[in-house]
Write a protein that holds these residues in place. Structure first.
Motif, PDB file in Angstrom:
ATOM      1  N   PHE A   7       2.944  15.282  10.297  1.00  0.00           N
ATOM      2  CA  PHE A   7       2.406  15.530   9.050  1.00  0.00           C
ATOM      3  C   PHE A   7       2.712  14.168   8.297  1.00  0.00           C
ATOM      4  N   LEU A   8       3.728  13.789   8.161  1.00  0.00           N
ATOM      5  CA  LEU A   8       4.229  12.527   7.560  1.00  0.00           C
ATOM      6  C   LEU A   8       3.451  11.386   8.016  1.00  0.00           C
ATOM      7  N   ASN A   9       2.793  11.120   9.418  1.00  0.00           N
ATOM      8  CA  ASN A   9       2.014  10.310   9.650  1.00  0.00           C
ATOM      9  C   ASN A   9       0.602  10.171   8.864  1.00  0.00           C
ATOM     10  N   GLY A  10       0.091  11.371   8.637  1.00  0.00           N
ATOM     11  CA  GLY A  10      -1.211  11.384   8.097  1.00  0.00           C
ATOM     12  C   GLY A  10      -1.083  11.758   6.802  1.00  0.00           C
ATOM     13  N   VAL A  11      -0.198  11.968   5.991  1.00  0.00           N
ATOM     14  CA  VAL A  11      -0.089  12.180   4.471  1.00  0.00           C
ATOM     15  C   VAL A  11      -0.738  11.218   3.637  1.00  0.00           C
ATOM     16  N   PHE A  12      -1.336  11.529   2.364  1.00  0.00           N
ATOM     17  CA  PHE A  12      -1.670  10.532   1.454  1.00  0.00           C
ATOM     18  C   PHE A  12      -0.506  10.302   0.868  1.00  0.00           C
ATOM     19  N   ASN A  13       0.138   9.166   0.520  1.00  0.00           N
ATOM     20  CA  ASN A  13       1.262   8.790  -0.054  1.00  0.00           C
ATOM     21  C   ASN A  13       0.716   8.077  -1.396  1.00  0.00           C
ATOM     22  N   ILE A  14       0.893   8.244  -2.644  1.00  0.00           N
ATOM     23  CA  ILE A  14       0.740   7.725  -3.865  1.00  0.00           C
ATOM     24  C   ILE A  14       1.178   6.346  -3.679  1.00  0.00           C
ATOM     25  N   GLY A  15       2.505   6.247  -3.380  1.00  0.00           N
ATOM     26  CA  GLY A  15       3.064   4.688  -3.678  1.00  0.00           C
ATOM     27  C   GLY A  15       2.310   3.756  -2.795  1.00  0.00           C
ATOM     28  N   ASP A  16       1.474   4.257  -1.466  1.00  0.00           N
ATOM     29  CA  ASP A  16       0.642   3.460  -0.671  1.00  0.00           C
ATOM     30  C   ASP A  16      -0.694   2.833  -1.446  1.00  0.00           C
ATOM     31  N   TRP A  17      -0.929   3.544  -2.311  1.00  0.00           N
ATOM     32  CA  TRP A  17      -2.154   3.221  -2.948  1.00  0.00           C
ATOM     33  C   TRP A  17      -1.942   2.591  -4.483  1.00  0.00           C
ATOM     34  N   ILE A  18      -0.832   2.997  -5.089  1.00  0.00           N
ATOM     35  CA  ILE A  18      -0.338   2.233  -6.190  1.00  0.00           C
ATOM     36  C   ILE A  18       0.785   1.858  -6.066  1.00  0.00           C
ATOM     37  N   PRO A  19       1.003   0.539  -5.723  1.00  0.00           N
ATOM     38  CA  PRO A  19       2.292   0.011  -5.263  1.00  0.00           C
ATOM     39  C   PRO A  19       3.579  -0.200  -6.287  1.00  0.00           C
ATOM     40  N   TRP A  20       3.220  -0.043  -7.607  1.00  0.00           N
ATOM     41  CA  TRP A  20       4.250  -0.024  -8.550  1.00  0.00           C
ATOM     42  C   TRP A  20       4.642   1.341  -8.849  1.00  0.00           C
ATOM     43  N   LEU A  21       4.091   2.393  -8.011  1.00  0.00           N
ATOM     44  CA  LEU A  21       4.619   3.659  -8.419  1.00  0.00           C
ATOM     45  C   LEU A  21       5.750   3.987  -7.007  1.00  0.00           C
TER      46      LEU A  21
END
Length: 116
Positions: A7-21
Motif C-alpha cells: 500500500f505504502l509503495n503505491g500511495v500518492f503522497n502530497i509531499g512528493d508533489w508539493i515539496p514545501w508541504l
C-alpha cells in the motif's frame, strides 16, 4: 506487514508533489513508513537471533546450506577477508526476497523466447 508495504509503495503522497508541504506529513504516510521499517527490522532481528540460538545450542553445529546460516557463519568468522555486519545481512535478505519474483518472471520470459 506486506499489505502495508504494498500500500505504502503505491500511495500518492502530497509531499512528493508539493515539496514545501512534505515536512507536515499531512496524510501520515511517512510516519507509517517509519513504523513499518521498525517492524521489518524487528522481524529480521528475530530471524537472525533464531539462527544464532540454533548455533549456540549445538556443540557441533554444522549449518545447512541455507543462505541465512551461511551469512551468519561468515559474519562471525574472525578470519574472514570481508566483514559482514548484521545490518548488511538484513539488507541482503530483503534484496534476495525482493528479487525472487523478478527472477521467476525472467525465467518464464526466457523460456517463451526460446520456444519461439
Amino acid at each position: 506487514m506486506l499489505d502495508e508495504l504494498f500500500f505504502l509503495n503505491g500511495v500518492f503522497n502530497i509531499g512528493d508533489w508539493i515539496p514545501w508541504l512534505d515536512f507536515l506529513d499531512l496524510q501520515r504516510y511517512v510516519m507509517r513508513m517509519k513504523a513499518l521499517g521498525k517492524k521489518f527490522d524487528k522481524f529480521l532481528d528475530h530471524i537472525l537471533h533464531k539462527h544464532n540460538a540454533k548455533k549456540a545450542g549445538a556443540n557441533d553445529f554444522v549449518p545447512k546450506d541455507e543462505m541465512v546460516n551461511l551469512l551468519v557463519q561468515r559474519a562471525d568468522d574472525p578470519n574472514a577477508d570481508t566483514k559482514l555486519s548484521y545490518d548488511s545481512i538484513k539488507a541482503f535478505i530483503q534484496l534476495k526476497n525482493w528479487s525472487k519474483p523478478k527472477q521467476a518472471k525472467a525465467h518464464r520470459f526466457l523460456k517463451k523466447a526460446t520456444l519461439k
